[in-house]
Each structure stands twice: as C-alpha cells, then as structure tokens.
Design an enzyme around this catalytic site. Structure first.
Site, PDB file in Angstrom:
ATOM      1  N   SER A 352       3.542 -68.672  -0.502  1.00 10.20           N
ATOM      2  CA  SER A 352       3.539 -68.418   0.937  1.00 10.20           C
ATOM      3  C   SER A 352       3.902 -69.698   1.676  1.00 10.20           C
ATOM      4  O   SER A 352       3.398 -70.782   1.351  1.00 10.20           O
ATOM      5  CB  SER A 352       2.169 -67.915   1.388  1.00 10.20           C
ATOM      6  OG  SER A 352       2.207 -67.527   2.746  1.00 10.20           O
ATOM      7  N   GLY A 356       7.686 -67.284   5.399  1.00 13.75           N
ATOM      8  CA  GLY A 356       7.631 -66.037   4.652  1.00 13.75           C
ATOM      9  C   GLY A 356       6.710 -66.128   3.446  1.00 13.75           C
ATOM     10  O   GLY A 356       6.293 -67.207   3.042  1.00 13.75           O
ATOM     11  N   VAL A 358       6.083 -64.465  -0.629  1.00 17.95           N
ATOM     12  CA  VAL A 358       6.741 -63.799  -1.753  1.00 17.95           C
ATOM     13  C   VAL A 358       5.682 -63.069  -2.570  1.00 17.95           C
ATOM     14  O   VAL A 358       4.650 -63.654  -2.925  1.00 17.95           O
ATOM     15  CB  VAL A 358       7.501 -64.807  -2.639  1.00 17.95           C
ATOM     16  CG1 VAL A 358       8.188 -64.083  -3.796  1.00 17.95           C
ATOM     17  CG2 VAL A 358       8.529 -65.570  -1.811  1.00 17.95           C
ATOM     18  N   LYS A 373      10.376 -60.943  -0.892  1.00 13.62           N
ATOM     19  CA  LYS A 373      10.184 -61.994   0.106  1.00 13.62           C
ATOM     20  C   LYS A 373      10.112 -61.361   1.485  1.00 13.62           C
ATOM     21  O   LYS A 373      11.098 -60.808   1.985  1.00 13.62           O
ATOM     22  CB  LYS A 373      11.328 -63.013   0.053  1.00 13.62           C
ATOM     23  CG  LYS A 373      11.119 -64.197   0.981  1.00 13.62           C
ATOM     24  CD  LYS A 373      12.156 -65.279   0.744  1.00 13.62           C
ATOM     25  CE  LYS A 373      11.879 -66.507   1.598  1.00 13.62           C
ATOM     26  NZ  LYS A 373      12.860 -67.584   1.333  1.00 13.62           N
ATOM     27  N   ASP A 479      16.690 -78.080   0.679  1.00 10.12           N
ATOM     28  CA  ASP A 479      15.292 -78.096   0.211  1.00 10.12           C
ATOM     29  C   ASP A 479      15.240 -77.954  -1.310  1.00 10.12           C
ATOM     30  O   ASP A 479      14.497 -77.130  -1.853  1.00 10.12           O
ATOM     31  CB  ASP A 479      14.494 -76.977   0.873  1.00 10.12           C
ATOM     32  CG  ASP A 479      12.982 -77.170   0.696  1.00 10.12           C
ATOM     33  OD1 ASP A 479      12.566 -78.302   0.372  1.00 10.12           O
ATOM     34  OD2 ASP A 479      12.228 -76.200   0.877  1.00 10.12           O
TER      35      ASP A 479
END
Length: 643
Positions: A352, A356, A358, A373, A479
């Site tokens: 989390s 969002g 998952v 997701k 990322d």
C-alpha cells in the site's frame, strides 16, 4: 509480517544446507494469516495435523516430496480459499476426503505417487469450479472414472488430467466430451474397458492422449488427434483395431462393405446437389440484383447502418477508452474485484502506498491468481498515477515490463469513481523480499545465487534500455528499486509500478522538488534534489544503486551508512582490491568455489565498476543504458557458458 502478507518457504533451506527433518507441528494451525506454505523436498514424516484446517487464508499448500504418512485430514476442506495443493511424492494412504470439494476455487491438485485407495468422491469433481490440473496418478484408487468433471459436469477449464497407474475400471464416461480445453489426458495402466470414445476426435486442444495398458476394444476413431500417431498411445489394448496405418493396429473387419455404403451415400448426395443447386443459385442472383437496385435509389425505409444492425442484432459499437484498447482487454466489474479481494481484506493486501493499494485475488471467471492495483483517486497523485500506468500500457510491449492484463473503470458502491488495473500475479514476489530475508519473520528463505543476480540485473537493464532508447518519447521510470522488480515463476525479472514514470516529451515541466519527481530515498538521483530536469541519467543512478545492492545485499538506507557514508562510497572505498569484503555473504560461496581469484576478476570487479559508473555524481560521467545493457549481457553470457 511483510506488507501484511505472510509467506513461509522451507524448500531445501537454502540449497546446500541440510533439508528440514521432523514432523509438522500441531501449532501450525495458529498461523491463521498464512498465505502460502511451501515445505516441499524435505524429510518431513508423520501425519498432516488436522489443525491445518484452521489456515482459512491459505492459498498455496505444498508438502510434496516428503515422507508423510497417514490419511489426508478431512479438515483440509475447511481451507476454502485454497488454490494450489501439492501432496505428491509421500506415503499418504486411505481415501481422498470428499471435503476437498469445499475448496471450490482449487485449480491445481496433485495427489500422485502415494498409497491412496478407494474411489474418487464424485462430489469432488462435480463441485470444483476452476480446476485446470488434476493428478491422481500412481496410487491404488479403484472404482469407475468420475462421470463429470467440473461444475455441472462442464469441466471446460481442465487442461491436464493424470489418472494413470491405478485400478480404475469401467468405460470412459461420455460426459467427458465437454473437456474442450484439455491438452493432456493419461488413463494408462488401469483396467478400463469398452471402446475408445469418438468424442476424442472433437477435442481440438488435445495434444497428448495415453490410453495404453487397459482392456479397450473395437475400432479406434480415425480423425482429430488420432491422425497424429506420436500424440496417441494405445499399446497394451489387445482388442483394438484401426483402418489407419498410422496407429500400427490390426485392420478392422468389414471394411469393404462399409466403403460400398459410403460410396452409395456420396453418390446420392452429389445427385441431390445437382438438382437443388441451380434453382438456388439463380434465385440468389436475382435477389442480390434487386437489393442493389433499390439501394442505389435510396428506397429503403431505414439507413444502411440500420440495415446492418437489423441483419446482425448482436453487433455492438466499440468505444475505445483513451488509455487502453478494449478489443484486447476485457473489463471486469467492481463487484468482481470486491469478491476477488474479499471486500479489500487486509489479508489480501500485498502493498500500500499513498497513490494505491495492491491486493492478491482470483476471479471466479478465471483460474489464475492476480494482483489488483486499486488507485486512491482522492489522494494527491492518485489519478495521475492511474493515467500514466495506462499510457505505459498503451505504449510498451517488452518481456521484462509488467503490463496489465485487464482493468476496471467504473463507480463503486458509494457512486464514487473507481479505477483498478489487474496484473498477472508474480509467484516469486519482489526482488526486495529475496535480497532481505528478515522480511520473512526470521525464517530462512532460499537466497539468490550469483548467476540469478546477474540475470536479474540484465533483465532490468533490458527493460530500461527499451524504455529509454526504443520508445518515442523516451520513458523514465523515476522510482527504480528492488520493491518494483518482480520475479515470475522462472525468476525472470519484470519492471513494475510506473505510477511515477514520465515520458520525456519536449513540454515536460522541470520539477521543483523531489515530490514532483517521485522516487525513493537512497535510490533517487542527487541532481533531482537540486531541481534539475528529469532525464534518463536519473534512472541510470537508481540502476547503479540497485546493482550494488544485488552484489552487497545491503540497502542504501542500511544503518551502517551514516556521517556521509553511502552504499556507493562504501563500495568505491573497497574497490578493487578489497571488493570481496563487500559481497553478500549468502552468495559468497556458491558457483565460484575453488576459483575465487579468477571469479573476482572476471565477474565481480567488472560488475562493481559498472555499478559505480552508473552512480557518478555528474550525469555526464554516467554511461548510457544501451552500453550498460550490452555489458551485462556479455557478463551473463560468459557466466552461463562456464556454469
């Protein structure tokens, strides 16, 4: 617990260590949040405790290849969420418990190579919803084959069925003609009688059929799979015959009489067609001429599109959403997702973030586990994250990049906008979980070997090379970290979570802060902290950190990195003479035993040098991802060639 989902793996306990020996403790029933239990290929003995039935959240149970004895406890049917059950290769006896039918989502069941006896509960086959692989081979099972397979006897999802090496008798059930998805059927070494059913000819996906060593008799069908002799095994059935030379069976008697009848019927058919076809042809041509004439005059009381609609009433107009191709993706409903995640249960939560969460789940209309997701659209960045993931879906296609298999864009039960992407579930989890075993509650886990680490690094580099150099405009991940590298069932790496990604278009706004860039502390490029524009060099820096983490087993945020010391500076200070001291001890004595010096010079030093070059302070000093990818591919090829 790691990200709310509990995983236990005791498989071989790390490769070269001694396998686990002992009995399964009754207290295992206390681990009520357990999601996956893998204890295969050990020396477990004794019985399976009935307390296993308390693990109501268990999806995967693997106790195969041990020395377990006794009966399969009926309480296992209480684990209604069970999806994969492997008990093969043990000494289990007694009957198959009918309570297994309560596991209605069980889609892979392997009970082979045990001492099970009695008949298979008819209820088991009648109630299973999604079973696609069933293996009961090499036991002492008796009785007739189950008349139905799957809910209401449909069985359309069953792909592999193994029942060889038992004592089944009777005929092959006619209802098995509904096995339209089945690719393998093995009923060999039983006591089956009767004929080989003709419906096997109609099973278009059937690739392997083994009916050998039974008491089957009569003529063998001649079409379908029976035209491929390598795909059908019929040895050991003394009463079979065939008119096809491919099957190497005795010729069936009465062939000439049958041929005469066939010729007679063909003659009648040809005569009938010669009488009927001319009037039909003339009538059709007249009708076509008439319709074209009034079409040109515009005499129809409705439009041409109306005509098509009336001729094809089930045809629907396709509206293409801006972020996906509906012709390729089938949407799922909000209700489907609610049921698959058990109302977004914490037990189903994998991870989390602020944008969002998952979840792991499974849709009733499918057999496979999925990762769902769900985007937090009311949180800052939530909607943008969804849109960029959709754009990545639309623009990319690469074996090392995760792409959604479907989506959900609708309203939730409160009439709020709801958006979710559904991905294939990666059974081996994230690279983060493999590199840092303390996340498994201190339970020893299989660690990554050096060869696997090279392959993972090369996979990630390949994905980034594609994103940077083959897409227009280039795609920057922004990322990159081990948590966003997922591993599939054969340990192939997949780059995931593009919620912070940016396409490097000419109008891209220069970020004002790290929050605008995204990224994670320790992996984010230092120039982003000074307000520099987003570039492919930022991903290069993150990749360099990830490569060093793969080699050292240390996070860039490790407690040892204080007072200006970082993972990059620590690695550089030991390079090249003392580089052996920084390696992850879990892989330090694996493939290269006996040739440490040559191994260091050939593989480790070049890999550390590559990681350091990617993390240079100046973006101009960093290599391009194409060069990085090429070097890693060469190192991987060299290693695999000698291993």
């Amino acid at each position: 617990m790691h990200e709310r989902a509990v995983w236990i793996f005791l498989c071989d306990l790390g490769g070269q260590n001694m396998p686990f020996e002992g009995s399964i403790p009754v207290e295992i029933g206390n681990l009520v949040n357990l999601f996956s239990l893998g204890m295969e290929s050990n020396f477990l003995y004794g019985s399976i405790p009935s307390s296993i039935g308390k693990l109501r959240n268990l999806y995967i149970l693997n106790l195969s290849k041990n020395k377990l004895s006794g009966q399969i406890p009926p309480s296992i049917g209480d684990v209604t969420q069970l999806a994969l059950l492997y008990l093969d290769g043990n000494n289990l006896g007694g009957n198959i418990p009918g309570s297994l039918a309560q596991c209605m989502g069980l889609f892979e069941l392997n009970l082979s190579q045990n001492n099970l006896d009695g008949s298979i509960p008819v209820r088991l086959f009648a109630d299973l919803l999604f079973a696609w692989s069933l293996d009961f081979s090499h036991n002492n099972l008796t009785g007739e084959l189950p008349p139905v397979l799957g809910t209401y006897g449909i069985g359309s999802g069953l792909v592999s069925l193994h029942m060889e090496g038992n004592r089944f008798h009777g005929q092959i059930p006619e209802r098995w003609h509904l096995l339209v998805s089945t690719r393998q059927i093995n009923l060999s070494h039983n006591d089956l009688s009767g004929v080989v059913p003709k419906f096997f000819e109609q099973l278009d996906k059937l690739e392997q059929l083994d009916l050998s060593y039974n008491n089957l008799e009569g003529a063998v069908p001649a079409s379908g799979i029976f035209t491929h002799s390598a795909a059908v095994v019929l040895d050991g059935n003394k009463g079979l015959c065939s008119n096809s030379p491919r099957l190497a069976l005795p010729i069936c008697p009465g062939i000439s009489g049958s041929a005469t009848k066939v010729k007679h019927h063909l003659s009648l058919l040809v005569t009938s067609l010669l009488i009927v076809l001319p009037p039909l042809t003339i009538g059709s041509l007249v009708l076509i001429w008439f319709m074209l004439t009034i079409w040109k005059k515009g005499s129809f009381p409705f439009s041409r599109w109306d005509l098509v609609s009336k001729m094809f009433p089930n045809r629907r107009e396709v509206h293409t959403a801006p972020c996906h191709d509906e012709k390729k993706l089938k949407r799922v409903s909000y209700e489907d997702i609610v049921k698959a995640t058990n109302w977004f249960s914490l037990v189903h939560t994998i991870s989390s973030t602020c944008t969002g969460s998952v979840y792991v789940g499974r849709f009733k209309s499918d057999k496979s586990l999925v990762a769902i997701k769900v985007f937090k659209l009311n949180e800052p960045g939530g909607y943008d994250s969804y849109l960029i993931e959709c754009e990545v879906l639309r623009s990319t296609r690469h074996r090392n990049i995760m792409r959604p298999v479907t989506l959900c864009s609708t309203l939730d039960s409160q009439n709020h906008e709801f958006k979710a992407l559904i991905f294939e579930f990666m059974v081996n989890g994230s690279l983060e979980a493999w590199l840092h075993s303390e996340q498994h509650n201190g339970i020893p886990d299989k660690v990554l070997g050096f060869g696997q680490r090279i392959c993972i690094a090369a996979d990630v580099a390949s994905a980034l090379d594609y994103a940077h150099n083959e897409l227009t405009p280039p795609l920057i991940h922004c990322d990159l970290k081990p948590n966003n590298v997922l591993l599939d069932d054969d340990m192939t790496a997949r780059l995931s979570d593009f919620g912070s990604a940016k396409f490097l278009s000419p109008g891209l706004v220069i970020p004002k802060s790290l929050d605008d860039v995204g990224g994670t502390i320790g992996y984010v490029a230092p120039e982003y902290g000074m307000g520099c524009e987003i570039s492919v060099a930022g991903d290069l820096y993150s990749f360099g950190v990830l490569l060093l983490e793969l080699l050292t087993g240390k996070r860039p945020t490790d407690d040892m990195f204080v007072d200006g010391l970082s993972l990059c500076k620590f690695s550089e200070s030991m390079f090249p003479d003392r580089v052996a001291e920084i390696l992850d001890p879990h892989m330090a004595h694996e493939e290269h035993q006996g040739c440490t010096e040559a191994w260091m010079e050939r593989y480790i030093v070049p890999l550390v040098a590559l990681g350091l070059s990617c993390t240079m302070e100046s973006t101009k000093d960093r290599p391009g991802m194409k060069d990085v990818c090429a070097k890693l591919s060469d190192i991987r090829a060299s290693f695999l060639e000698l291993s």
